[in-house]
Design a protein around this motif. Structure first.
Motif: not given
Length: 408
Positions: A20-21, A24-25, A82, A147, A151, A156, A159-160
């Motif tokens: 998803t991260v 999204t980024y 991640s 997320v 962020a 991002w 997030d990871l």
């Protein structure tokens, strides 16, 4: 049930976050890696390929270890991948995609089987398994804002890193739960007879009533739904002139319909005295999917199109919940292997659906897509008829083999 299964449900949500991260980024990630968006986006396919290969290859082993420990291993892989992805290096991001696909191929079936194992092989086990899938669908719907907000403060990469920390903490929880858990279904299987060899496990799984048609339905359903979603934004823009901001509401409608339908179907079909059998619900869900996917591409009125979008998502959620429930109830001590192959087949379905949908669109426009997806659902309906024919007495037999004490 949710209170009992909270680590499983939380882990199923965390398992969706890495990709998803990444999705999204995608643009800033590509910029950080010094790569084009197309090349970076193509790395996502590595995850699907890894999930297909690992999920199939390791399927027999899911039932030979404690599910909690298998889940812990998957979480460790997700956490490590991640951390690699947070570096922003192109090569490490490729490794990230491969490892996330491999990790989720182990994590998701292990979590679903672990949830079901706590409730034996009856309807409660099916309800527990569908609760996991409902949580995943809810997370998929809400993960982007979840997320995106953090962020704003840490980017991002943060997030990871947060996913890494959450995955490793949950892995420790599952290791502890695995040690404290009483001897599981895999130990009981050992007491009952000789353990099957690797290839014999696949053959034994294929001989269980209706399992092969159920796995085929899962593959075809995923191909239809993911292929349809791949071109949904383009259709809404072309037919109704919806910009990305307005389309976000369409996406939310689809996700909410899937989540609610998946959750309710799990409860209804796995009730102590269901008003409608799971096999019949499966047929109804596929029939609704056939009507909605073929009718959708011929709609020119936005309210009707939105109704079709909601119906199509809900019908797929019904089918997904029924497939998982039936696999759990019919496969007994081999449910982990069945769920692993099911997940691998759905990974394949993502590629098949996008490819066939694109072919239909290129050859005959939106009517071509309706024809392709309608044919796939029709094939799934044929497989569902075989499932219905093999359904008589199956659940009762499975429950008898597992024992009355499992429910407690």
């Amino acid at each position: 049930m949710a209170r009992t299964l909270w680590p499983v449900l939380l882990a199923s949500a965390v398992g969706l976050l890495p990709f998803t991260v990444f999705s999204t980024y995608l643009v800033p990630i590509a910029d950080e890696a010094g790569s084009g968006v197309a090349a970076m986006g193509g790395l996502r396919g590595l995850g699907g390929l890894a999930a297909l290969l690992v999920g199939t290859a390791l399927a027999p082993f899911i039932d030979r270890v404690r599910k909690e420990w298998a889940a812990a291993g998957g979480l460790v892989v997700l956490g490590g991948s991640s951390a690699l992805g947070a570096s922003g290096d192109f090569v490490l991001l490729a490794a990230f995609c491969l490892l996330v696909g491999a990790g989720t191929a182990v994590l998701n079936p292990a979590l679903t089987a672990a949830a079901a194992d706590r409730y034996g092989s009856g309807k409660a086990a099916g309800r527990a398994a569908t609760l996991v899938t409902a949580t995943q669908s809810m997370t998929a719907m809400l993960a982007a804002p979840v997320v995106a907000l953090p962020a704003l403060f840490w980017g991002w990469q943060g997030d990871l890193v947060a996913v890494t920390a959450a995955a490793l903490c949950l892995a420790a929880v599952f290791v502890a739960r695995g040690r404290d858990t009483a001897r599981g279904a895999e130990d009981a299987a050992d007491e009952g007879g000789q353990r099957l060899s690797y290839l014999a496990s696949f053959r034994a799984l294929g001989k269980l009533p209706g399992v092969v048609p159920l796995l085929l339905i899962a593959l075809l359903r995923t191909a239809v739904f993911m292929g349809y979603l791949a071109y949904l934004a383009a259709f809404c823009d072309d037919r109704f002139d919806l910009d990305p901001g307005l389309f976000a509401f369409v996406w939310t409608l689809s996700g909410a319909s899937f989540f609610v339908s998946n959750l309710l179907t799990g409860r209804v079909t796995n009730a102590a005295e269901p008003r409608i059998g799971t096999e019949r619900m499966l047929l109804l869900g596929l029939a609704a999917a056939l009507v909605s996917v073929t009718g959708f591409y011929f709609t020119h009125w936005l309210p009707l199109a939105l109704a079709m979008i909601s119906l199509h998502a809900a019908s797929h959620a019904v089918v997904a919940a029924c497939v998982v429930s039936l696999l759990v109830r019919r496969c007994g001590t081999q449910r982990g292997a069945a769920l692993s192959i099911n997940a691998a087949g759905m990974s394949l379905g993502v590629f098949v659906g996008a490819a066939l949908g694109g072919a239909g669109l290129g050859l005959a426009g939106y009517p071509g897509m309706a024809l392709v997806f309608g044919a796939l659902v029709a094939a799934a309906l044929g497989a569902a008829v075989l499932v219905v024919r093999t359904g008589a007495g199956t659940d009762a037999g499975a429950a008898g083999r597992t024992g009355a004490g499992a429910e407690a």
